[in-house]
Design a protein around this motif. Structure first.
Motif, PDB file in Angstrom:
ATOM      1  N   ARG A 188      -9.675  -2.447   8.147  1.00 32.35           N
ATOM      2  CA  ARG A 188      -8.621  -3.535   8.320  1.00 32.35           C
ATOM      3  C   ARG A 188      -7.320  -3.488   7.554  1.00 32.35           C
ATOM      4  NH1 ARG A 188     -10.622  -9.738   8.287  1.00 32.35           N
ATOM      5  NH2 ARG A 188      -8.784  -9.743   9.449  1.00 32.35           N
TER       6      ARG A 188
ATOM      7  N   ALA B  38     -13.665  -3.117   5.826  1.00 31.81           N
ATOM      8  CA  ALA B  38     -12.480  -3.667   4.880  1.00 31.81           C
ATOM      9  C   ALA B  38     -11.282  -2.512   5.070  1.00 31.81           C
ATOM     10  CB  ALA B  38     -13.175  -3.929   3.505  1.00 31.81           C
TER      11      ALA B  38
ATOM     12  N   LEU C 271      -5.727  -7.518   6.106  1.00 32.21           N
ATOM     13  CA  LEU C 271      -7.014  -7.984   5.379  1.00 32.21           C
ATOM     14  C   LEU C 271      -6.320  -9.304   4.627  1.00 32.21           C
ATOM     15  CD1 LEU C 271      -9.797  -7.627   4.614  1.00 32.21           C
ATOM     16  CD2 LEU C 271      -9.087  -6.449   2.786  1.00 32.21           C
TER      17      LEU C 271
ATOM     18  N   GLU D 131      -9.945 -12.917   1.723  1.00 31.68           N
ATOM     19  CA  GLU D 131     -11.104 -11.941   1.766  1.00 31.68           C
ATOM     20  C   GLU D 131     -10.948 -10.712   0.722  1.00 31.68           C
ATOM     21  OE1 GLU D 131     -10.676 -10.577   5.788  1.00 31.68           O
ATOM     22  OE2 GLU D 131     -11.369 -12.240   6.704  1.00 31.68           O
TER      23      GLU D 131
ATOM     24  N   GLY E 239     -11.468 -12.358  12.882  1.00 31.05           N
ATOM     25  CA  GLY E 239     -11.926 -12.490  11.726  1.00 31.05           C
ATOM     26  C   GLY E 239     -13.187 -11.795  11.402  1.00 31.05           C
ATOM     27  N   TRP E 240     -13.441 -11.884  10.254  1.00 27.42           N
ATOM     28  CA  TRP E 240     -14.717 -11.036   9.472  1.00 27.42           C
ATOM     29  C   TRP E 240     -16.008 -11.180  10.070  1.00 27.42           C
ATOM     30  CZ3 TRP E 240     -13.524  -7.839   4.868  1.00 27.42           C
ATOM     31  CH2 TRP E 240     -14.424  -6.876   4.711  1.00 27.42           C
TER      32      TRP E 240
ATOM     33  N   GLN F 267     -20.189 -10.400   6.130  1.00 27.51           N
ATOM     34  CA  GLN F 267     -19.866 -11.139   5.180  1.00 27.51           C
ATOM     35  C   GLN F 267     -20.412 -10.570   3.717  1.00 27.51           C
ATOM     36  OE1 GLN F 267     -17.599 -13.535   5.009  1.00 27.51           O
ATOM     37  NE2 GLN F 267     -17.296 -13.670   7.378  1.00 27.51           N
TER      38      GLN F 267
ATOM     39  N   ARG G 209     -12.336 -12.108  -2.475  1.00 28.87           N
ATOM     40  CA  ARG G 209     -13.903 -12.381  -2.444  1.00 28.87           C
ATOM     41  C   ARG G 209     -14.605 -11.056  -2.605  1.00 28.87           C
ATOM     42  NH1 ARG G 209     -13.835 -14.164   2.294  1.00 28.87           N
ATOM     43  NH2 ARG G 209     -13.390 -16.381   1.707  1.00 28.87           N
ATOM     44  N   LEU G 210     -14.061 -10.080  -1.760  1.00 22.31           N
ATOM     45  CA  LEU G 210     -14.934  -8.870  -1.820  1.00 22.31           C
ATOM     46  C   LEU G 210     -14.553  -8.204  -3.075  1.00 22.31           C
ATOM     47  CD1 LEU G 210     -16.391  -6.719  -0.549  1.00 22.31           C
ATOM     48  CD2 LEU G 210     -14.212  -5.742   0.647  1.00 22.31           C
TER      49      LEU G 210
END
Length: 402
Positions: free
Chosen positions: A206, A203, A214, A218, A178-179, A184, A221-222
């Motif tokens: 991943r 990021a 990824l 995520e 997990g991140w 975050q 969101r990013l």
């Protein structure tokens, strides 16, 4: 008893005389006195050790001046050369026992830590300023430079990360998990540019293997954070901005599929090559959808304000009547405005000639901090109003050219 002592002394004298004769004979024959030289070397080595032990023994002296002087002597001796440093480390690590002299032990640990710090600083200085210096002894640099490139600014930023206590190697080994909570994106301060650099690197790491590691939420969101105007990293220093720009470029190429997000993010962070490539991919294809064309035109006009290629693209889509946005106003008067691709073209032509679109009849136009105009605000409530605005646009542009 006296007879035996006398006999023992006589034997010792004879042995010494024989030893002297042998050494003298060897010297006369031209060979070096090996025994004598070995004793001189050992004596010097022991003298150094005794001196080091003397200083170490005074690290817990009751006198502050004595403690400070001993510490300084040990430090200066260690900084002479690699051999001297090795001897100091051996004495500090082996000879000092915590159970016997706790204060001396703590002082020795502190001195060893300072030597480690100085060695690390020396290595980082070489790493930053000497292009021939091998970075094999810096864990994480190979993974970091894979996304940033082996440039001078990337080396400076990596050195800052090491000095701030960031360890990239452990993070690289947990990209399948997990991140990390501390990375975050939604909780990062915009001004914390180093932490943002680590988050963007993570990021890229991943998603860099192409296996889609990824997770999609995520990415969403990013991507939304990077696209929104008041969020995302805000690096103030030029070298950090350049590395952030490179990491954003790599992340967008690997993870972001919507060309509108790619264009806006590339515009925000100055990724010129990425923006130009995507603009060509959209604007050189007649099959591109109207929203994609409008976003590409706005981004191209904002990033390349004096590029003749942008004027060529505007001319190509000047007669495109496809609707890209529909905006229903919720305030009186409640009207529905439809934005055509050509409406955006005319508004951008006015802007590139330093004319306010409101002068031509774009009554609802709204500014955008990145795209110059909000695309949905460039529409009209009826075809009659649109034609009137275009006639006014042609007149104003004609006057500007004259």
């Amino acid at each position: 008893m006296q007879f035996h002592n006398k006999k023992r002394k006589t034997g010792a004298f004879v042995a010494a005389a024989v030893h002297f004769w042998i050494v003298t004979t060897v010297t006369v024959l031209g060979n070096p006195p090996i025994t004598t030289e070995a004793r001189a070397f050992t004596s010097e080595d022991d003298a150094e050790r005794q001196s080091l032990l003397h200083w170490v023994g005074r690290l817990d002296s009751d006198s502050y001046a004595t403690r400070s002087r001993s510490r300084q002597n040990l430090l200066e001796h260690a900084l002479r050369d690699a051999r001297s440093e090795r001897r100091v480390r051996e004495v500090l690590a082996v000879e000092v026992k915590p159970a016997e002299h706790l204060e001396r032990y703590l002082a020795a640990r502190e001195l060893l830590s300072e030597l480690d710090h100085r060695a690390a600083e020396w290595k980082l200085d070489r790493f930053m300023h000497d292009a021939t210096f091998s970075a094999n002894g810096l864990p994480g640099w190979d993974r970091f430079s894979k996304h940033t490139g082996d440039t001078s600014v990337a080396r400076v930023v990596f050195s800052e990360l090491v000095r701030q206590g960031y360890r990239l190697e452990p993070l690289a080994n947990r990209t399948k998990e997990g991140w990390p909570r501390v990375l975050q994106p939604s909780s990062l301060d915009r001004e914390d540019s180093l932490r943002w650099i680590v988050a963007l690197w993570f990021a890229c790491e991943r998603h860099g293997d192409g296996t889609g590691a990824l997770i999609r939420p995520e990415v969403i969101r990013l991507t939304s954070i990077l696209r929104a105007h008041a969020s995302g990293p805000l690096p103030r220093r030029p070298h950090r901005h350049e590395v952030t720009q490179q990491l954003v470029h790599r992340y967008v190429q690997a993870a972001v599929s919507d060309v509108r997000d790619r264009l806006v993010i590339g515009l925000r962070y100055g990724c010129e090559s990425l923006v130009r490539e995507d603009c060509h991919a959209v604007l050189d294809r007649p099959q591109s959808t109207a929203p994609h064309v409008v976003t590409a035109l706005l981004v191209a006009a904002a990033m390349f304000p004096s590029d003749p290629e942008v004027d060529q693209w505007l001319s190509t889509y000047a007669q495109d009547s496809r609707v890209s946005h529909i905006w229903r106003s919720m305030v009186p008067e409640k009207v529905v405005r439809r934005t055509q691709v050509a409406d955006v073209v005319y508004a951008l032509q006015l802007h590139r000639n330093s004319i306010d679109p409101r002068q031509a009849g774009y009554a609802a136009v709204l500014a955008d901090p990145s795209l110059v105009f909000q695309p949905y605000s460039l529409g009209f409530e009826s075809e009659a109003v649109r034609q009137q605005a275009r006639e006014s646009t042609v007149t104003l542009l004609h006057r500007r050219v004259r």
